[in-house]
Design an enzyme around this catalytic site. Structure first.
Site, mmCIF file in Angstrom:
data_model
loop_
_atom_site.group_PDB
_atom_site.id
_atom_site.type_symbol
_atom_site.label_atom_id
_atom_site.label_comp_id
_atom_site.label_asym_id
_atom_site.label_seq_id
_atom_site.Cartn_x
_atom_site.Cartn_y
_atom_site.Cartn_z
ATOM 1 N N HIS A 369 11.064 -23.209 -0.444
ATOM 2 C CA HIS A 369 11.842 -22.232 0.328
ATOM 3 C C HIS A 369 13.333 -22.247 0.017
ATOM 4 C CE1 HIS A 369 8.655 -21.124 3.302
ATOM 5 N NE2 HIS A 369 8.221 -22.340 3.026
ATOM 6 N N LYS A 561 21.750 -14.582 12.182
ATOM 7 C CA LYS A 561 21.031 -15.567 11.374
ATOM 8 C C LYS A 561 21.806 -16.865 11.483
ATOM 9 C CE LYS A 561 21.773 -12.811 7.759
ATOM 10 N NZ LYS A 561 20.526 -12.743 7.020
ATOM 11 N N ARG A 562 21.265 -17.975 10.945
ATOM 12 C CA ARG A 562 22.038 -19.207 10.964
ATOM 13 C C ARG A 562 23.400 -18.976 10.304
ATOM 14 N NH1 ARG A 562 19.334 -23.990 12.970
ATOM 15 N NH2 ARG A 562 21.134 -25.109 12.156
ATOM 16 N N LYS A 567 25.497 -17.470 3.383
ATOM 17 C CA LYS A 567 25.115 -16.205 4.009
ATOM 18 C C LYS A 567 26.339 -15.294 4.224
ATOM 19 C CE LYS A 567 21.209 -18.392 6.428
ATOM 20 N NZ LYS A 567 19.956 -17.713 6.024
ATOM 21 N N THR A 669 14.140 -13.168 6.264
ATOM 22 C CA THR A 669 13.083 -12.458 6.980
ATOM 23 C C THR A 669 13.690 -11.591 8.082
ATOM 24 O OG1 THR A 669 12.812 -14.529 8.204
ATOM 25 C CG2 THR A 669 11.138 -14.015 6.565
ATOM 26 N N LYS A 673 12.776 -7.749 9.836
ATOM 27 C CA LYS A 673 12.661 -7.477 11.274
ATOM 28 C C LYS A 673 13.566 -6.306 11.678
ATOM 29 C CE LYS A 673 11.761 -12.361 11.672
ATOM 30 N NZ LYS A 673 12.384 -13.686 11.835
#
Ligand code: CR6
Length: 829
Positions: A369, A561-562, A567, A669, A673
């Site tokens: 992952h 998100k985290r 990111k 992911t 969503k």
């Protein structure tokens, strides 16, 4: 049969689904389980009574399933994952049983409100983020596709911390999710397995005179099973989520007590119980902590012992273990399964090494992952040896045989041998868990096309050279049950209405039927109404929880998100700061009013991530109280982003930020969503974004930034962020404004770590992508001003998102990786 008995048989009120049966069961449960009557029941009592009512109905189906699988001795998937993030169970279970509407009516008749009841549910936060939530989506799809499966994991007493914001800083609060009990789980105190730690390995002669090796651990812990039923949607099949809790063996206490060592006895008990106390709160973990290695071994050993027990009970022999079980290793966290299965087969079940290896290698499958080098797990050999001395011997033997194979395959290439070894000798000796997982698995897969191909050319390159046929891709997916139907009922109803059926919930490709209506003014109007209502609900929630209620008329631009530098929440922030300046200088600029909404937790020890949260709040404070820009620009932060709060966010977003540096996000992911809920994406060519853009259409996706290849090239050439900073006036002034102290009451030190890092090192190339990002955002701004065009794009995103259902992903695993068939269970005999 007497008349009364006949009537009883015809009316199985105990587990019936009719309104009357449900109502009676809720009252019974309130009375007999909670010991309450309606007039004095609290919200939590009402929740429990309803939850037990639903659970009884699950149990009936689940037990029927277990019996059916046992009779057929069905091939079974064993999903091994250190994390599960199932989210609140109640509404999802009601949906899967098909009783949501009836249950709502029953609640009303009893003077309660389902919405209020659902709010009281604590969610099991047994995971950090994407990986744990993926495991939960896969459990949902396995049951829905009627594939026999057991999810194995750890029943952490404290899951992921609750995030509260104090003066703009993240503060972590312990997550006490079990304090009101957990109606969804069934403890199995009799189903326990012993797990050893430490000690030594020795030779001994067995009763046939054969010299063997065995492990004499010096600490024993028991793993106790806690089972949660996982129902499929609209089917009778129910699978099992089996989580292990650690306990001290009873005998320990007595032994120590007898020799008067009371402290020793209590200490041993505490040490044993510590194992399953708390989840490590790192997404993409960095530090190798002893307790974490213990947790990994603990749950893997219990799970394998359980599988062996079941196989011996059903088949009497372990010879065909790999035909019965397909074990899926969710990242390297359970990779010790390979060594432990070898130990159990060879040392405890006296199998030959060759046969045991054949079985092990044909049972295990490995999903990677992450490509982030700091997140690849390694364990110091010394620690490994101290905790698991016999396992280290087995690991060395696996390695010896494996490296011989490498030598024969690639003659005269000792450098390659060193690179591929299970032991990294370069910097203190370390066990490489990804290598162990690769060597012991039949199949290795990444989680999006780009990620799977990068795996083959970067961290797993040597393994791909050796065994190309073992490599696969299975792009991640998410369940439409939770992320559309449960999160956004008005949207689900509108879709079913438009398509004339609800079959899309099981067959997401059928959402394509919406395409024909994308230009229909009637649908567009209703589509907008649904979105606006969801925005209103989110605004109300934010107002209640943060004191700031965003205007639902503005564009909701969401990054949830985290918090992680890769990111690039700080890229988003730089753009906001640039916009702010731009507005101040051009008060008449034509601009779409926008609310930027952030959500996400930072690992408690991750300084930069916590500082980014502080910066989001700092920028929000200044901008939100500046009347000059308030018509156009606001910043909000949703505290404690988790599954439950995510369900409030996805339906309400207009724009979803998927802006990681290309090549860093394995899949993502959240992107799926949001898009399911008609949210448009602004994103890079990273992870599953690439496939998402191809599916929804390039015109319906806001792409910007470097490709993974360009990133590599740029890095190879030598990346110099300070040149970008000096060469772009807008970028420089945005960075400078943060450094100036404007957002920190004049304090020029507070955010210096962020600004200095950007100017001088910028490992995630924020500055390199800034310009392209800003340009695309301007396009978003213009497009949103044309509601019909925007709504059309929104509808098309939902219509074309079918590929990203976890049902598709699980069907691929079943076919390509596990070779397993569905085993449909019938409810009626
Ligand atoms: N952090 C990836 O980073 C992916 C999920 C699930 C992650 C993310 O891109 O969508 O796994 N990786 O595959 C790890 O946890 C190691 C994640 O959630």
């Amino acid at each position: 049969m007497s008349q009364a008995a006949k009537q009883d048989a015809n009316e199985p009120t105990r587990t019936g689904l009719s309104r009357g049966a449900l109502k009676r069961a809720v009252l019974d449960n309130l009375f007999y389980v909670m010991g309450r009557f309606p007039e004095v029941a609290s919200a939590s009592d009402r929740y429990s009574a309803v939850a037990y009512t639903v659970r009884d109905r699950l149990l009936e189906r689940w037990i029927r399933t277990a019996r059916y699988y046992k009779e057929r001795n069905s091939r079974t998937v064993c999903y091994l994952s250190a994390e599960y993030l199932p989210g609140p169970h109640l509404l999802n279970n009601m949906l899967n049983l098909g009783i949501t509407r009836t249950a709502g009516e029953v609640a009303r008749e009893l003077g309660a409100d389902l919405a209020e009841i659902r709010e009281t549910e604590e969610e099991p936060g047994l995971g950090n983020g994407g990986l744990g939530r993926l495991a939960a989506c896969y459990m949902d799809s396995l049951a829905t596709l009627q594939i026999p499966a057991i999810g194995y994991g750890i029943r952490y007493e404290f899951g992921i911390f609750d995030q509260v914001i104090v003066d703009g800083w993240q503060v972590e609060k312990g997550d006490t999710w079990l304090r009101n009990g957990n109606p969804w789980e069934i403890p199995r105190p009799k189903l326990t397995f012993p797990v050893g730690f430490g000690g030594r390995a020795e030779h001994y002669t067995d009763k046939h005179g054969v010299i063997r090796r065995r492990w004499l651990p010096d600490l024993m812990v028991n793993g106790v099973a806690y089972d949660t039923p996982i129902m499929g949607y609209g089917v009778t099949n129910g699978n099992l989520l089996r989580l292990w809790k650690s306990e001290a063996p009873e005998s320990f206490n007595f032994q120590a007590f007898n020799v008067g060592d009371y402290y020793g006895a209590v200490h041993a008990k505490i040490e044993a119980e510590t194992l399953s106390k708390v989840l490590y709160p790192n997404d993409e973990p960095v530090a190798g902590k002893e307790l974490r290695l213990k947790q990994q071994y603990f749950f893997v050993s219990c799970s394998l012992q359980d599988m062996i027990r079941l196989q011996l009970r059903n088949a009497g022999t372990l010879d065909r273990f790999h035909e019965k079980y397909a074990i899926q290793l969710n990242d390297t966290h359970p990779a010790l399964a390979i060594v432990e299965l070898m130990r159990l087969l060879v040392d405890e079940h006296f199998m030959s090494w060759e046969q045991a290896w054949e079985i092990t290698r044909n049972s295990c499958h490995f999903t990677n992952h992450t490509l982030l080098p700091e997140a690849l797990e390694t364990w110091p050999v010394a620690l490994f040896e101290r905790l698991l001395p016999r396992h280290l011997e087995i690991l060395y033997e696996i390695n010896r045989r494996f490296l011989d194979e490498v030598r024969v395959h690639f003659l005269n290439d000792e450098e390659r041998v060193a690179r591929m070894s299970l032991i990294d000798e370069s910097d203190g000796r370390k066990v490489r868990m990804a290598h162990l997982a690769a060597v012991g698995s039949r199949a290795i897969n990444g989680v999006a096309e780009l990620h799977s191909s990068l795996l083959k050319t970067t961290i797993m390159r040597d393994f791909h050279d050796l065994w190309p046929e073992r490599f696969h891709n299975v792009t991640n997916g998410v369940t439409p049950r939770r992320f559309m139907v449960v999160s956004n009922p008005p949207l689900a109803d509108l879709i079913s209405d438009t398509c004339g059926h609800a079959d899309w919930i099981r067959d997401m490709r059928r959402l394509r039927e919406l395409e024909a209506h994308a230009d229909d003014a009637g649908l567009q109007g209703r589509w907008r109404e649904v979105k606006t209502a969801a925005k209103g609900a989110l605004s109300d929630w934010l107002g209640q929880h943060t004191g700031f209620r965003p205007d639902p008329e503005t564009l909701f631009d969401v990054q949830a998100k985290r918090i992680h530098e890769y990111k690039r929440q700080h890229l988003n922030l730089l753009h906001i700061v640039w916009l702010y300046e731009h507005l101040k200088q051009n008060p008449n600029a034509e601009l779409t009013p926008r609310t930027f909404i952030f959500g996400g937790k930072a690992a408690p020890g991750y300084f930069m991530a916590k500082l980014i949260i502080r910066l989001i709040h700092a920028i929000g404070e200044v901008i939100n109280s500046d009347p000059q820009v308030n018509g156009f620009l606001r910043v909000a932060f949703m505290p404690d982003f988790n599954v439950k709060n995510g369900q409030r966010l996805y339906p309400a977003a207009d724009l979803s930020e998927q802006i990681s540096l290309a090549g860093k996000e394995a899949s993502g992911t959240g992107n799926m969503k949001f898009a399911m809920n008609g949210t448009l994406t602004i994103g890079t060519l990273d992870g599953a974004n690439i496939e998402l853009r191809d599916e929804v259409g390039h015109d319906n996706f806001y792409l910007f930034g470097m490709t993974a290849e360009e990133v590599q090239q740029r890095q190879a050439e030598g990346y110099r962020p300070w040149e970008l900073y000096h060469g772009d006036a807008q970028l420089r002034s945005a960075v400078d404004l943060i450094a100036s102290g404007l957002f920190s009451h004049g304090d020029t030190e507070l955010f210096r770590p962020i600004t200095e890092n950007l100017i001088h090192s910028d490992p995630f190339m924020v500055l390199a992508d800034f310009h392209a990002y800003q340009e695309r955002q301007q396009e978003v701004d213009r497009a949103y001003r044309d509601p019909n065009h925007w709504t059309r794009m929104s509808i098309l995103n939902t219509a074309r998102i079918g590929k990203f259902s976890s049902d598709r992903a699980i069907a691929e695993y079943a076919k390509k990786i596990w070779q397993i068939e569905p085993a449909p269970v019938e409810l009626a005999d």
